[in-house]
Write a protein that holds these residues in place. Structure first.
Motif, PDB file in Angstrom:
ATOM      1  N   LEU A  21       0.775  -1.230   0.000  1.00 25.52           N
ATOM      2  CA  LEU A  21       0.000   0.000   0.000  1.00 25.52           C
ATOM      3  C   LEU A  21       0.815   1.292   0.000  1.00 25.52           C
ATOM      4  O   LEU A  21       0.548   2.186  -0.812  1.00 25.52           O
ATOM      5  N   PRO A  22       1.836   1.421   0.865  1.00 22.22           N
ATOM      6  CA  PRO A  22       2.602   2.678   0.845  1.00 22.22           C
ATOM      7  C   PRO A  22       3.204   2.961  -0.529  1.00 22.22           C
ATOM      8  O   PRO A  22       3.226   4.108  -0.984  1.00 22.22           O
ATOM      9  N   LEU A  23       3.654   1.907  -1.202  1.00 21.27           N
ATOM     10  CA  LEU A  23       4.219   2.068  -2.548  1.00 21.27           C
ATOM     11  C   LEU A  23       3.145   2.557  -3.513  1.00 21.27           C
ATOM     12  O   LEU A  23       3.327   3.541  -4.247  1.00 21.27           O
ATOM     13  N   LEU A  24       1.978   1.886  -3.481  1.00 16.66           N
ATOM     14  CA  LEU A  24       0.870   2.268  -4.365  1.00 16.66           C
ATOM     15  C   LEU A  24       0.440   3.699  -4.097  1.00 16.66           C
ATOM     16  O   LEU A  24       0.166   4.463  -5.018  1.00 16.66           O
ATOM     17  N   ALA A  25       0.403   4.050  -2.809  1.00 18.08           N
ATOM     18  CA  ALA A  25      -0.043   5.395  -2.446  1.00 18.08           C
ATOM     19  C   ALA A  25       0.913   6.446  -3.013  1.00 18.08           C
ATOM     20  O   ALA A  25       0.480   7.478  -3.537  1.00 18.08           O
ATOM     21  N   SER A  26       2.217   6.177  -2.950  1.00 19.35           N
ATOM     22  CA  SER A  26       3.154   7.190  -3.437  1.00 19.35           C
ATOM     23  C   SER A  26       3.123   7.236  -4.963  1.00 19.35           C
ATOM     24  O   SER A  26       3.269   8.295  -5.567  1.00 19.35           O
ATOM     25  N   LEU A  27       2.885   6.067  -5.607  1.00 19.11           N
ATOM     26  CA  LEU A  27       2.753   6.056  -7.065  1.00 19.11           C
ATOM     27  C   LEU A  27       1.535   6.870  -7.486  1.00 19.11           C
ATOM     28  O   LEU A  27       1.555   7.595  -8.474  1.00 19.11           O
ATOM     29  N   GLU A  30      -0.896   9.991  -3.603  1.00 17.96           N
ATOM     30  CA  GLU A  30      -1.832  10.234  -2.501  1.00 17.96           C
ATOM     31  C   GLU A  30      -1.224   9.747  -1.180  1.00 17.96           C
ATOM     32  O   GLU A  30      -1.704   8.765  -0.612  1.00 17.96           O
ATOM     33  N   PRO A  31      -0.183  10.376  -0.696  1.00 15.48           N
ATOM     34  CA  PRO A  31       0.475   9.874   0.525  1.00 15.48           C
ATOM     35  C   PRO A  31      -0.472   9.858   1.731  1.00 15.48           C
ATOM     36  O   PRO A  31      -0.243   9.127   2.689  1.00 15.48           O
ATOM     37  N   TYR A  32      -1.555  10.623   1.629  1.00 13.38           N
ATOM     38  CA  TYR A  32      -2.539  10.654   2.704  1.00 13.38           C
ATOM     39  C   TYR A  32      -3.117   9.258   2.975  1.00 13.38           C
ATOM     40  O   TYR A  32      -3.482   8.920   4.100  1.00 13.38           O
ATOM     41  N   LEU A  33      -3.167   8.435   1.897  1.00 17.63           N
ATOM     42  CA  LEU A  33      -3.714   7.079   2.031  1.00 17.63           C
ATOM     43  C   LEU A  33      -2.988   6.253   3.085  1.00 17.63           C
ATOM     44  O   LEU A  33      -3.585   5.400   3.734  1.00 17.63           O
ATOM     45  N   VAL A  34      -1.692   6.502   3.257  1.00 16.63           N
ATOM     46  CA  VAL A  34      -0.932   5.701   4.222  1.00 16.63           C
ATOM     47  C   VAL A  34      -1.492   5.897   5.625  1.00 16.63           C
ATOM     48  O   VAL A  34      -1.683   4.928   6.368  1.00 16.63           O
ATOM     49  N   SER A  35      -1.785   7.136   5.972  1.00 20.49           N
ATOM     50  CA  SER A  35      -2.282   7.324   7.333  1.00 20.49           C
ATOM     51  C   SER A  35      -3.737   6.867   7.449  1.00 20.49           C
ATOM     52  O   SER A  35      -4.137   6.344   8.484  1.00 20.49           O
ATOM     53  N   LEU A  36      -4.519   6.999   6.363  1.00 20.00           N
ATOM     54  CA  LEU A  36      -5.882   6.457   6.395  1.00 20.00           C
ATOM     55  C   LEU A  36      -5.839   4.944   6.619  1.00 20.00           C
ATOM     56  O   LEU A  36      -6.589   4.390   7.431  1.00 20.00           O
ATOM     57  N   PHE A  37      -4.909   4.288   5.924  1.00 23.20           N
ATOM     58  CA  PHE A  37      -4.850   2.830   6.073  1.00 23.20           C
ATOM     59  C   PHE A  37      -4.227   2.409   7.402  1.00 23.20           C
ATOM     60  O   PHE A  37      -4.530   1.330   7.906  1.00 23.20           O
ATOM     61  N   SER A  38      -3.390   3.243   7.981  1.00 23.51           N
ATOM     62  CA  SER A  38      -2.913   2.932   9.338  1.00 23.51           C
ATOM     63  C   SER A  38      -4.106   2.884  10.278  1.00 23.51           C
ATOM     64  O   SER A  38      -4.231   1.990  11.120  1.00 23.51           O
ATOM     65  N   ARG A  39      -4.981   3.871  10.093  1.00 28.95           N
ATOM     66  CA  ARG A  39      -6.193   3.923  10.905  1.00 28.95           C
ATOM     67  C   ARG A  39      -7.033   2.663  10.696  1.00 28.95           C
ATOM     68  O   ARG A  39      -7.543   2.057  11.645  1.00 28.95           O
ATOM     69  N   ILE A  40      -7.140   2.250   9.441  1.00 31.06           N
ATOM     70  CA  ILE A  40      -7.895   1.031   9.135  1.00 31.06           C
ATOM     71  C   ILE A  40      -7.283  -0.181   9.827  1.00 31.06           C
ATOM     72  O   ILE A  40      -7.982  -0.995  10.431  1.00 31.06           O
ATOM     73  N   LEU A  41      -5.943  -0.283   9.772  1.00 32.10           N
ATOM     74  CA  LEU A  41      -5.275  -1.429  10.401  1.00 32.10           C
ATOM     75  C   LEU A  41      -5.538  -1.448  11.904  1.00 32.10           C
ATOM     76  O   LEU A  41      -5.752  -2.501  12.504  1.00 32.10           O
ATOM     77  N   ILE A  42      -5.511  -0.259  12.507  1.00 32.93           N
ATOM     78  CA  ILE A  42      -5.699  -0.169  13.959  1.00 32.93           C
ATOM     79  C   ILE A  42      -7.116  -0.614  14.331  1.00 32.93           C
ATOM     80  O   ILE A  42      -7.313  -1.420  15.250  1.00 32.93           O
ATOM     81  N   TYR A 179       3.919   0.185   8.751  1.00 32.28           N
ATOM     82  CA  TYR A 179       4.422  -1.194   8.751  1.00 32.28           C
ATOM     83  C   TYR A 179       4.442  -1.800  10.153  1.00 32.28           C
ATOM     84  O   TYR A 179       4.271  -3.015  10.313  1.00 32.28           O
ATOM     85  N   VAL A 180       4.645  -0.989  11.165  1.00 33.54           N
ATOM     86  CA  VAL A 180       4.561  -1.518  12.536  1.00 33.54           C
ATOM     87  C   VAL A 180       3.135  -1.995  12.816  1.00 33.54           C
ATOM     88  O   VAL A 180       2.918  -3.101  13.328  1.00 33.54           O
ATOM     89  N   CYS A 181       2.158  -1.166  12.439  1.00 30.66           N
ATOM     90  CA  CYS A 181       0.745  -1.573  12.636  1.00 30.66           C
ATOM     91  C   CYS A 181       0.438  -2.860  11.872  1.00 30.66           C
ATOM     92  O   CYS A 181      -0.218  -3.769  12.383  1.00 30.66           O
ATOM     93  N   LEU A 182       0.920  -2.902  10.635  1.00 33.06           N
ATOM     94  CA  LEU A 182       0.637  -4.065   9.789  1.00 33.06           C
ATOM     95  C   LEU A 182       1.223  -5.332  10.403  1.00 33.06           C
ATOM     96  O   LEU A 182       0.574  -6.376  10.460  1.00 33.06           O
ATOM     97  N   THR A 183       2.472  -5.226  10.881  1.00 32.75           N
ATOM     98  CA  THR A 183       3.124  -6.386  11.487  1.00 32.75           C
ATOM     99  C   THR A 183       2.334  -6.873  12.697  1.00 32.75           C
ATOM    100  O   THR A 183       2.101  -8.075  12.864  1.00 32.75           O
ATOM    101  N   LEU A 184       1.913  -5.920  13.539  1.00 34.19           N
ATOM    102  CA  LEU A 184       1.181  -6.316  14.740  1.00 34.19           C
ATOM    103  C   LEU A 184      -0.168  -6.940  14.379  1.00 34.19           C
ATOM    104  O   LEU A 184      -0.589  -7.921  14.984  1.00 34.19           O
ATOM    105  N   LEU A 185      -0.840  -6.397  13.368  1.00 32.10           N
ATOM    106  CA  LEU A 185      -2.125  -6.974  12.956  1.00 32.10           C
ATOM    107  C   LEU A 185      -1.933  -8.389  12.429  1.00 32.10           C
ATOM    108  O   LEU A 185      -2.650  -9.314  12.814  1.00 32.10           O
ATOM    109  N   PHE A 186      -0.949  -8.563  11.558  1.00 36.34           N
ATOM    110  CA  PHE A 186      -0.684  -9.909  11.019  1.00 36.34           C
ATOM    111  C   PHE A 186      -0.362 -10.882  12.144  1.00 36.34           C
ATOM    112  O   PHE A 186      -0.840 -12.018  12.160  1.00 36.34           O
TER     113      PHE A 186
END
Lengths: 330, 304, 252
Positions: A21-27, A30-42, A179-186
């Motif tokens: 996701l972070p890669l896709l967001a920067s491509l 829309e870097p804002y997506l990273v923090s939106l998805f952090s929220r989603i992961l949480i 990525y910290v959030c993602l690791t903890l969720l996984f």
């Protein structure tokens, strides 16, 4: 065996999307997506933890936000004392504040678990409607407690000076935090997937089906349900700690019962008793909120009735639709 | 001493308001076995309708007279359209659907009445104060609230013990299948009970209007207190709701009023007020916890 | 005489005005198949519920294996060696047949605070599961959801779960009710097999089965023991013939 494959494929694609996701967001610019998805992961972590007791244990807790909120407050309060260089507890031994994730996050998990022991021990004495009302009431109790707690901002909440620190990582960087959030969720999903298939998980599922029968087989069901409740509460506490870091702010609103309701909606929307469904539910809910609020300020006017329609006519959740089976996972 | 009596009356006033909320809801829980989170919405609807009609017409009584049937009608409509389909579903479905109702009603009031709270005036003929006990003036309006609440309690008591429909409702609350076997029209009974419950909630909302701000979401804070009352009193029991409502009303009010003074006895003032505020805000939940340990089904459960 | 496995003394239980147990005393000796008969409403299931712990008696005492269990919770009784099947089948409908039995075996193995490995990776559990499936004749249906079984198969599973707990005393509540003739024969065989392995307290309406299986019979009428004795004694007891067996002529 086709359906089994379909489930694996869906999960792999989902995991891959989240990793990239972070890669896709920067491509996409829309870097804002990273923090939106952090929220989603949480929120996904909070919802998946609720699914352990709701989907597998059949316990409808309407107070899950209490654990989420207390986890956030542990981070907030430790950070507050660290910044003020004052003691959290001065006597009988000195406990200073801390801004280290290695201290604050385990503390958040521990305190949330402790709270869950207390709430669970009382509320699990009952079942059904009583259980719903009591978990709700205890969560509100905590909400009002923090509203009245002027020392930590009361109603206004508490701002963090900065995110927690981790050795070798910079949590202030949104991508690293993601990525910290993602690791903890996984990690939580993997542990839970093992858990629900273990002998312990079997007992929990048996309790959902017929608790009296479990007792006559010889299981002291209360202990099993309580432990499950505590595990779920602890994981929600971790989610809360992550949330405090993400928004760098904590307030009693985190524990308000509407938030418990929203976490519950995420579980059901995604599919209860599926573990991965709630992740999907969290994503769907937060994205929908994001999109709807662009078009109308009054999005709840449409979301409310839509929710009623989902309950009345489509009860298998998004995960069931995606994976193509109605049978519960595991 | 004067202060104690005044606070006792305040506690009684909160108690009867809670009773109006919980009497209807405990019946809905007990008879239909449906968990209804949206009960606070009818409290809000009652308050909004009364505030609007009273502001336009200048008459509080007219506001009250329009608000009660409005709350009852909306309630019965909601029962027929939504709640009826939930009776046989899981609790979690009921929670979600009624949560959806709350979202809808809260947002609807924001659309219709805006985000600013409405304020309702105390009717002029109740704006003074009365000396119930010589030397203690107490606002007439609050005395009227207490009076109305107690009247409703007496009315419900008579209805349940003396009238046919009251007996049918009680039969339904303690044994559903039995009520069906007695040839009672269950569907109609459910709708009527729901309408009665929402009308009482509307009444509570109207009476709270001049005391609190009328705003979206006002129903939820009282809903949680109502749940505490029902848990304490026992699901399905109107008597239990009465006892629970008075207990909760008294303890909450007296705790907020007197705990600060109590804690100042052995703590520094600034510290004492903080601790007292925290403990007072938790007192009724602590009460609930104690009663749960002692009697998990509440003080007077209707089902055994 | 040796201490009986189950001894009930002066048990009383009423539901409002309805008296389900009236000063009831009963003994079940180790190793016997003891049948409990009586007309509907005689309090047979209520008695079973009190022995197993689903219901608390108003007064009286229950001793099991020399230990008083009157106030023990359900699960503690199970650990002492009491297991039961229910009249209304209560298997876990959304779990598979194998999982249903697995839970019963787990219960017998002690605590289940094991969180990591699948239950079936335990070789002992696996072996016992195989045995249990075979005993109740459900090997082919091991992976089906219990809710999808036929009525008779559910009854068999129900009894299988009780057996997997390896009880000293098995309480069977109408194991043959509502079964087709084929199912009845299967169940008959199963109980016959158990006969030398454990003590059985059986509630049943099928008189042929009872006379064929039971060692001793107790007749309950209105919550009281009307007669108790060997099969022959009961067969010839005039009170029983009049009060109970007389009704047997009526078609069911």
């Amino acid at each position: 065996m086709f359906q089994f494959d379909r489930q694996k494929i869906c999960l792999s694609i989902g995991a891959l999307l989240l990793v990239l996701l972070p890669l896709l967001a920067s491509l996409a610019g829309e870097p804002y997506l990273v923090s939106l998805f952090s929220r989603i992961l949480i929120y996904a972590l909070a919802a998946a933890s609720l699914d352990l007791i709701l989907g597998y244990g059949g316990l409808v807790s309407l107070g899950h936000a209490a654990f989420f909120g207390i986890g956030a407050y542990v981070v907030g309060i430790l950070s507050f004392h660290d910044f003020e260089e004052s003691a959290l507890i001065a006597w009988p031994f000195l406990i200073p504040g801390s801004d280290s994730a290695l201290v604050a996050w385990p503390a958040a998990i521990f305190i949330a678990a402790l709270l869950a022991v207390f709430v669970g021990a009382l509320s699990l004495r009952t079942s059904g409607m009583h259980f719903i009302m009591i978990t709700l009431a205890f969560a509100q109790m905590l909400y009002f407690f923090f509203v009245a707690l002027e020392g930590y901002g009361g109603d206004d909440g508490l701002s963090l000076f900065s995110r927690n620190t981790l050795p070798a990582l910079d949590l202030g960087d949104d991508t690293q935090f993601y990525y910290v959030c993602l690791t903890l969720l996984f990690a939580f999903l993997y542990l839970s997937a093992r858990l629900v298939k273990s002998p312990f998980g079997m007992v929990i599922r048996g309790c959902r089906e017929n608790e009296k029968r479990m007792q006559s087989l010889g299981f002291p069901t209360f202990r099993y349900k309580l432990l499950c409740f505590v595990i779920a509460g602890a994981a929600a506490g971790l989610a809360g700690a992550l949330n405090a870091n993400q928004v760098e702010y904590v307030s009693p609103g985190l524990m308000h019962w509407t938030r418990s309701g929203i976490i519950l909606i995420m579980v059901i929307l995604g599919g209860s008793g599926t573990l991965y469904g709630p992740v999907l539910g969290a994503a769907a809910f937060l994205l929908l909120e994001e999109v709807l609020s662009i078009y109308t300020e009054h999005w709840m006017l449409y979301f409310g009735p839509a929710l009623i329609l989902v309950v009345l006519f489509a009860r298998h959740g998004l995960y069931g639709v995606l994976v193509g089976k109605e049978k519960r996972h595991g | 001493m004067l202060l104690v009596i005044e606070q006792l009356l305040n506690g009684l006033q909160l108690g009867v308001t809670l009773f109006l909320m919980s009497a209807g809801l405990t019946l809905i829980f007990g008879i239909m076995r449906v968990i209804n989170l949206a009960h606070g919405s009818f409290y809000m609807i009652g308050a909004y309708v009364a505030a609007t009609v009273a502001a336009r017409s200048g008459s509080f009584l007219l506001g009250l007279l329009v608000a009660l049937p409005a709350a009852a009608l909306v309630g019965m409509l909601v029962e027929i359209v939504v709640l009826r389909r939930l009776y046989k579903k899981d609790h979690v479905d009921q929670v979600l659907a009624t949560f959806g109702l709350i979202m809808f009603f809260n947002e609807l009031t924001r659309v219709v009445w805006g985000r600013q709270p409405l304020f309702m005036d105390v009717p002029s003929w109740l704006s003074g104060s009365v000396e119930l006990i010589p030397g203690i003036p107490y606002p007439s309006y609050r005395i009227a609230v207490i009076g109305v609440g107690l009247l409703v309690a007496v009315f419900l008591y008579l209805m349940f013990t003396r009238t046919r429909i009251g007996m049918q409702i009680r039969a339904g609350a303690s044994n559903r299948s039995m009520a069906g076997a007695l040839g009672i029209n269950i569907k109609l009974l459910y709708t009527l009970v729901f309408g009665l419950g929402t009308m009482l909630a509307g009444l509570a909302g109207v009476m709270a209007g001049p005391i609190l701000a009328v705003e979206a979401g006002m129903g939820e804070s009282i809903l949680i207190l109502t749940f505490v009352v029902i848990v304490i009193g026992g699901i399905g029991s109107v008597r239990g709701a009465f006892i629970g409502a008075l207990l909760v009303g008294m303890i909450d009010t007296l705790g907020r009023a007197f705990l600060p003074a109590f804690f100042r006895l052995f703590l520094a003032t600034a510290h004492a007020d903080g601790v007292a505020a925290s403990v007072a805000s938790m007192s009724i939940y602590i009460l609930m916890a104690i009663i749960l340990v002692w009697r998990p089904k509440g003080l007077l459960p209707a089902h055994t | 005489m040796a201490e009986p496995l189950l001894r009930i003394e002066n048990l009383c239980k009423s539901f409002g005005a309805v008296i389900a147990c009236r000063d009831l005393s009963l003994e079940v000796a180790e190793g016997e198949v003891h049948a409990l008969i009586g007309p509907n409403g005689a309090g047979k299931t209520t008695l079973l519920n009190q022995i197993a712990g689903d219901l608390a008696p108003d007064s009286g005492r229950i001793y099991f294996n020399g230990q008083e269990i009157t106030h023990l919770p359900l699960h503690r009784r199970a650990h002492l060696g009491l297991a039961r099947s229910y009249q209304i089948t209560s298997v876990f409908p959304n779990l598979s047949v194998a999982e249903n039995l697995q839970l019963a075996i787990q219960a017998h193995q002690g605590h289940s605070f094991r969180f990591w490995r699948r239950g079936l990776s335990d070789p002992q559990l696996c072996a016992e599961l195989e045995l249990s499936l075979e005993r109740v004749g459900l090997i082919k249906r091991a992976d089906d959801l219990a809710g999808n079984l036929s009525h008779g198969e559910k009854k068999q599973l129900e009894v299988g779960m009780a057996l997997a707990c390896k009880p000293k005393l098995l309480l069977l509540d109408e194991p043959m009710a509502g079964m087709g003739p084929g199912g009845t024969v299967e169940m008959h065989k199963l109980i016959l097999q158990l006969k030398r392995q454990m003590t059985v307290l059986l509630v049943e309406h099928d008189m042929d089965a009872i006379f064929a299986l039971a060692d001793r019979i107790t007749v309950l009428i209105y919550g009281e023991v009307a007669a108790s004795g060997t099969v022959d004694e009961i067969r010839n007891n005039p009170i029983v013939r009049q009060a109970y067996l007389g009704e047997e002529d009526e078609p069911c």
